[in-house]
Design a protein around this motif. Structure first.
Motif, short mmCIF file in Angstrom:
data_model
loop_
_atom_site.label_atom_id
_atom_site.label_comp_id
_atom_site.label_asym_id
_atom_site.label_seq_id
_atom_site.Cartn_x
_atom_site.Cartn_y
_atom_site.Cartn_z
N ASN A 166 0.83 -1.21 0.00
CA ASN A 166 0.00 0.00 0.00
C ASN A 166 0.86 1.26 0.00
O ASN A 166 0.51 2.26 -0.64
CB ASN A 166 -0.94 0.00 1.21
N GLY A 167 1.99 1.23 0.70
CA GLY A 167 2.90 2.37 0.69
C GLY A 167 3.47 2.62 -0.70
O GLY A 167 3.59 3.77 -1.14
N VAL A 168 3.83 1.54 -1.39
CA VAL A 168 4.35 1.68 -2.75
C VAL A 168 3.28 2.25 -3.68
O VAL A 168 3.56 3.10 -4.53
CB VAL A 168 4.87 0.32 -3.26
N ASN A 169 2.04 1.78 -3.52
CA ASN A 169 0.96 2.31 -4.36
C ASN A 169 0.77 3.80 -4.16
O ASN A 169 0.58 4.55 -5.13
CB ASN A 169 -0.35 1.56 -4.08
N LEU A 170 0.80 4.26 -2.91
CA LEU A 170 0.67 5.69 -2.67
C LEU A 170 1.87 6.47 -3.21
O LEU A 170 1.73 7.58 -3.72
CB LEU A 170 0.52 5.96 -1.17
N LEU A 171 3.05 5.87 -3.11
CA LEU A 171 4.24 6.53 -3.63
C LEU A 171 4.16 6.67 -5.15
O LEU A 171 4.50 7.73 -5.71
CB LEU A 171 5.49 5.74 -3.23
N ILE A 172 3.69 5.64 -5.82
CA ILE A 172 3.52 5.73 -7.28
C ILE A 172 2.45 6.75 -7.62
O ILE A 172 2.57 7.49 -8.61
CB ILE A 172 3.18 4.34 -7.87
N LEU A 173 1.40 6.82 -6.82
CA LEU A 173 0.33 7.78 -7.06
C LEU A 173 0.83 9.21 -7.02
O LEU A 173 0.37 10.07 -7.77
CB LEU A 173 -0.79 7.59 -6.04
N LEU A 174 1.82 9.48 -6.16
CA LEU A 174 2.38 10.83 -6.10
C LEU A 174 3.16 11.20 -7.36
O LEU A 174 3.36 12.37 -7.64
CB LEU A 174 3.31 10.96 -4.89
N GLY A 175 3.58 10.19 -8.12
CA GLY A 175 4.38 10.45 -9.31
C GLY A 175 3.58 10.91 -10.51
O GLY A 175 4.13 11.47 -11.46
N ILE B 42 -1.49 2.47 -14.34
CA ILE B 42 -1.20 1.11 -14.79
C ILE B 42 -0.23 0.44 -13.83
O ILE B 42 -0.38 -0.74 -13.50
CB ILE B 42 -0.64 1.13 -16.23
N MET B 43 0.77 1.18 -13.38
CA MET B 43 1.74 0.60 -12.46
C MET B 43 1.09 0.25 -11.12
O MET B 43 1.42 -0.77 -10.51
CB MET B 43 2.91 1.57 -12.26
N ILE B 44 0.15 1.07 -10.66
CA ILE B 44 -0.54 0.77 -9.41
C ILE B 44 -1.41 -0.48 -9.56
O ILE B 44 -1.44 -1.34 -8.67
CB ILE B 44 -1.38 1.98 -8.95
N LEU B 45 -2.10 -0.62 -10.69
CA LEU B 45 -2.89 -1.83 -10.91
C LEU B 45 -2.00 -3.07 -10.94
O LEU B 45 -2.35 -4.11 -10.38
CB LEU B 45 -3.68 -1.71 -12.22
N THR B 46 -0.84 -2.96 -11.57
CA THR B 46 0.09 -4.08 -11.59
C THR B 46 0.61 -4.38 -10.19
O THR B 46 0.71 -5.55 -9.79
CB THR B 46 1.26 -3.76 -12.53
N ALA B 47 0.90 -3.35 -9.41
CA ALA B 47 1.38 -3.55 -8.04
C ALA B 47 0.31 -4.18 -7.16
O ALA B 47 0.62 -5.00 -6.28
CB ALA B 47 1.84 -2.22 -7.45
N ILE B 48 -0.95 -3.86 -7.40
CA ILE B 48 -2.03 -4.47 -6.64
C ILE B 48 -2.10 -5.97 -6.93
O ILE B 48 -2.25 -6.79 -6.02
CB ILE B 48 -3.38 -3.78 -6.96
#
Length: 149
Positions: free
Chosen positions: A39-48, A72-78
């Motif tokens: 979840n932390g990585v998803n939020l970090l990608i969202l900031l980008g 797309i990266m967040i969906l893949t990370a999920i």
């Protein structure tokens, strides 16, 4: 998009809690730590990504369109986090079914190597005496194929 301080603090808390839980011996806590890290990585990608209109051609001008790559990266990370969660759940269940708990035990060989390393550090010399190491066993040559016929 300028990063919001609340997002940054939440990301830092998720990463800190996730890393501290991954370092525990209980597989349940390791599982929870991996979920927090995901979840932390998803939020970090969202900031980008940049904010804007949905990235669908024809809904708005191209200049105001949001960048679809972070989404797309967040969906893949999920999906990856879901796979890791399923794998760790299977490991925790198997550990519980076999031993009755989900604690990861120390390996006996790891303990022996650690004791040998501590003994070598305490000697104070770098020269190791290899007289107690047995020589490799002699290997008998393979029989000749022509002689076997």
């Amino acid at each position: 998009m300028t990063p919001n301080l609340v997002y940054i603090v939440v990301i830092g808390v998720l990463f800190a809690a996730g890393v501290s839980m991954v370092l525990e011996r209980s597989l349940t806590r390791v599982l929870m730590g991996m979920i927090l890290l995901g979840n932390g990585v998803n939020l970090l990608i969202l900031l980008g990504g940049k904010a804007g209109t949905p990235p669908i051609v024809g809904l708005g001008p191209d200049e105001e369109m949001a960048d679809p790559l972070p989404q797309i990266m967040i969906l893949t990370a999920i999906v990856i986090t879901l796979g890791m969660t399923a794998f760790l759940l299977a490991l925790a269940y198997r550990s519980w079914a076999v031993s009755g708990h989900d604690e990861v035990q120390d390996d006996v060989e790891d303990r022996r190597i650690m004791q040998l390393a501590e003994r070598d550090e305490g000697s104070g010399t770098d020269d190791t005496d290899h007289t107690d190491v047995p020589a490799p066993a002699e290997v008998a040559p393979l029989p000749d194929r022509e002689a076997a016929r």
